[in-house]
Design a protein around this motif. Structure first.
Motif, PDB file in Angstrom:
ATOM      1  N   ILE A   9      14.856   0.899  -2.890  1.00 41.23           N
ATOM      2  CA  ILE A   9      14.104   0.829  -3.807  1.00 41.23           C
ATOM      3  C   ILE A   9      12.419   0.818  -3.350  1.00 41.23           C
ATOM      4  O   ILE A   9      12.118   0.146  -2.540  1.00 41.23           O
ATOM      5  CB  ILE A   9      14.338  -0.585  -4.566  1.00 41.23           C
ATOM      6  N   LEU A  10      11.815   1.972  -4.001  1.00 38.54           N
ATOM      7  CA  LEU A  10      10.509   2.103  -3.791  1.00 38.54           C
ATOM      8  C   LEU A  10       9.493   1.361  -4.932  1.00 38.54           C
ATOM      9  O   LEU A  10       8.505   0.982  -4.756  1.00 38.54           O
ATOM     10  CB  LEU A  10      10.227   3.523  -3.921  1.00 38.54           C
ATOM     11  N   GLY A  11      10.381   1.338  -6.153  1.00 40.83           N
ATOM     12  CA  GLY A  11       9.409   0.653  -7.106  1.00 40.83           C
ATOM     13  C   GLY A  11       9.848   1.086  -8.775  1.00 40.83           C
ATOM     14  O   GLY A  11      10.624   2.014  -8.734  1.00 40.83           O
ATOM     15  N   GLY A  12       9.590   0.383  -9.532  1.00 39.13           N
ATOM     16  CA  GLY A  12       9.853   0.634 -10.966  1.00 39.13           C
ATOM     17  C   GLY A  12       8.947   1.794 -11.421  1.00 39.13           C
ATOM     18  O   GLY A  12       7.817   1.966 -11.130  1.00 39.13           O
TER      19      GLY A  12
ATOM     20  N   GLY B 270       6.567   9.074 -18.106  1.00 35.75           N
ATOM     21  CA  GLY B 270       6.286   9.861 -16.754  1.00 35.75           C
ATOM     22  C   GLY B 270       4.943   9.957 -16.262  1.00 35.75           C
ATOM     23  O   GLY B 270       4.672  10.789 -15.383  1.00 35.75           O
ATOM     24  N   TRP B 271       3.826   9.714 -16.800  1.00 35.25           N
ATOM     25  CA  TRP B 271       2.531   9.529 -16.475  1.00 35.25           C
ATOM     26  C   TRP B 271       2.112   8.580 -15.522  1.00 35.25           C
ATOM     27  O   TRP B 271       2.686   7.308 -16.001  1.00 35.25           O
ATOM     28  CB  TRP B 271       1.460   9.922 -17.373  1.00 35.25           C
ATOM     29  N   VAL B 272       1.033   8.525 -14.599  1.00 35.80           N
ATOM     30  CA  VAL B 272       0.747   7.680 -13.943  1.00 35.80           C
ATOM     31  C   VAL B 272      -0.734   7.616 -13.708  1.00 35.80           C
ATOM     32  O   VAL B 272      -1.364   8.664 -13.794  1.00 35.80           O
ATOM     33  CB  VAL B 272       0.996   7.249 -12.385  1.00 35.80           C
ATOM     34  N   GLU B 273      -1.581   6.466 -13.856  1.00 37.22           N
ATOM     35  CA  GLU B 273      -3.070   6.433 -13.689  1.00 37.22           C
ATOM     36  C   GLU B 273      -3.245   6.455 -12.360  1.00 37.22           C
ATOM     37  O   GLU B 273      -2.815   5.800 -11.524  1.00 37.22           O
ATOM     38  CB  GLU B 273      -3.657   5.263 -14.310  1.00 37.22           C
TER      39      GLU B 273
ATOM     40  N   LEU C 253      -3.072   3.410  -9.771  1.00 38.74           N
ATOM     41  CA  LEU C 253      -3.617   2.368 -10.295  1.00 38.74           C
ATOM     42  C   LEU C 253      -2.528   1.796 -11.184  1.00 38.74           C
ATOM     43  O   LEU C 253      -2.706   0.484 -11.476  1.00 38.74           O
ATOM     44  CB  LEU C 253      -4.855   2.860 -11.135  1.00 38.74           C
ATOM     45  N   GLY C 254      -1.513   2.361 -11.523  1.00 35.89           N
ATOM     46  CA  GLY C 254      -0.364   1.842 -12.580  1.00 35.89           C
ATOM     47  C   GLY C 254       0.229   3.159 -13.363  1.00 35.89           C
ATOM     48  O   GLY C 254      -0.298   4.047 -13.217  1.00 35.89           O
ATOM     49  N   GLY C 255       1.460   2.476 -13.940  1.00 35.30           N
ATOM     50  CA  GLY C 255       2.365   3.288 -14.824  1.00 35.30           C
ATOM     51  C   GLY C 255       1.590   3.593 -16.048  1.00 35.30           C
ATOM     52  O   GLY C 255       1.214   2.588 -16.730  1.00 35.30           O
TER      53      GLY C 255
ATOM     54  N   GLU D  58      -0.546  -4.356   2.501  1.00 36.38           N
ATOM     55  CA  GLU D  58      -2.064  -4.471   3.094  1.00 36.38           C
ATOM     56  C   GLU D  58      -3.011  -3.364   2.123  1.00 36.38           C
ATOM     57  O   GLU D  58      -3.899  -3.692   1.763  1.00 36.38           O
ATOM     58  CB  GLU D  58      -2.118  -4.078   4.540  1.00 36.38           C
ATOM     59  N   LYS D  59      -2.566  -2.376   1.946  1.00 35.07           N
ATOM     60  CA  LYS D  59      -3.328  -1.117   1.350  1.00 35.07           C
ATOM     61  C   LYS D  59      -2.810  -1.133  -0.074  1.00 35.07           C
ATOM     62  O   LYS D  59      -1.527  -1.069  -0.518  1.00 35.07           O
ATOM     63  CB  LYS D  59      -3.253   0.025   2.013  1.00 35.07           C
ATOM     64  N   PRO D  60      -3.679  -0.316  -1.143  1.00 36.69           N
ATOM     65  CA  PRO D  60      -3.222  -0.198  -2.246  1.00 36.69           C
ATOM     66  C   PRO D  60      -2.046   0.974  -2.291  1.00 36.69           C
ATOM     67  O   PRO D  60      -2.033   1.885  -1.135  1.00 36.69           O
ATOM     68  CB  PRO D  60      -4.429   0.701  -3.148  1.00 36.69           C
ATOM     69  N   ARG D  61      -1.262   1.264  -3.188  1.00 38.03           N
ATOM     70  CA  ARG D  61      -0.087   2.192  -3.082  1.00 38.03           C
ATOM     71  C   ARG D  61      -0.882   3.674  -3.363  1.00 38.03           C
ATOM     72  O   ARG D  61      -1.726   3.723  -4.224  1.00 38.03           O
ATOM     73  CB  ARG D  61       0.779   1.964  -4.149  1.00 38.03           C
ATOM     74  N   THR D  62      -0.427   4.872  -2.502  1.00 43.04           N
ATOM     75  CA  THR D  62      -0.856   5.982  -2.454  1.00 43.04           C
ATOM     76  C   THR D  62       0.258   7.015  -2.629  1.00 43.04           C
ATOM     77  O   THR D  62       1.262   6.589  -2.331  1.00 43.04           O
ATOM     78  CB  THR D  62      -1.817   6.180  -1.344  1.00 43.04           C
ATOM     79  N   ALA D  63      -0.463   8.305  -3.067  1.00 41.20           N
ATOM     80  CA  ALA D  63       0.592   9.547  -3.103  1.00 41.20           C
ATOM     81  C   ALA D  63      -0.238  10.616  -2.985  1.00 41.20           C
ATOM     82  O   ALA D  63      -1.379  10.760  -2.942  1.00 41.20           O
ATOM     83  CB  ALA D  63       1.196   9.285  -4.617  1.00 41.20           C
TER      84      ALA D  63
END
Length: 138
Positions: free
Chosen positions: A106-109, A51-54, A45-47, A15-20
């Motif tokens: 599994i949480l994601g790639g 090892g960095w994410v936007e 927003l994306g990988g 339902e919601k965007p992925r957050t951290a």
């Protein structure tokens, strides 16, 4: 065995965007980086490679090291699980050590053959090739 980068994993519908949440403070050193305070909540927003994410926080956007973030669990009906085919010894803080036979969620790639997993209250990344994916619903 195929490299993770050759696979297309369908992300679970949420339902919601992925957050951290920021695990540590991070001081940006380049214009494309985003400074964080410990506890900041960001939208993923994306990988990005290596090892960095936007991320986005309010109206600010930039890249941060993946290891500085604690991914918040998306709400999914049937989590995807896998069994460790081999033991894996973590060599970096963002990695998760496994014993042969461990079952992980599994949480994601991530990137370059790595996948984010959870075992109990521990989270981290492991090489995709060390895992045997289970059928959904098992």
């Amino acid at each position: 065995i195929v490299p993770f980068s050759y696979l297309h994993m369908q992300e679970p519908e949420v339902e919601k965007p992925r957050t951290a949440v920021a695990r540590f403070a991070f001081d940006a050193e380049a214009p494309e980086e985003l400074s964080l305070c410990e506890g900041d909540v960001v939208t993923i927003l994306g990988g990005v490679d290596d090892g960095w994410v936007e991320c986005e926080r309010g109206d600010e956007r930039g890249i941060v090291p993946f290891s500085y973030l604690h991914m918040q669990e998306p709400e999914v009906e049937k989590p995807r699980t896998a069994v460790a085919r081999f033991a894996f010894d973590a060599e970096a803080p963002e990695e998760l050590s496994l014993c042969e036979g461990d079952v992980v969620t599994i949480l994601g790639g991530v990137d370059d053959g790595w996948i984010e997993c959870e075992r109990g209250d521990e989270r981290g990344i492991v090489p995709f090739s060390y895992l045997q994916m289970e059928e959904v619903g098992q």
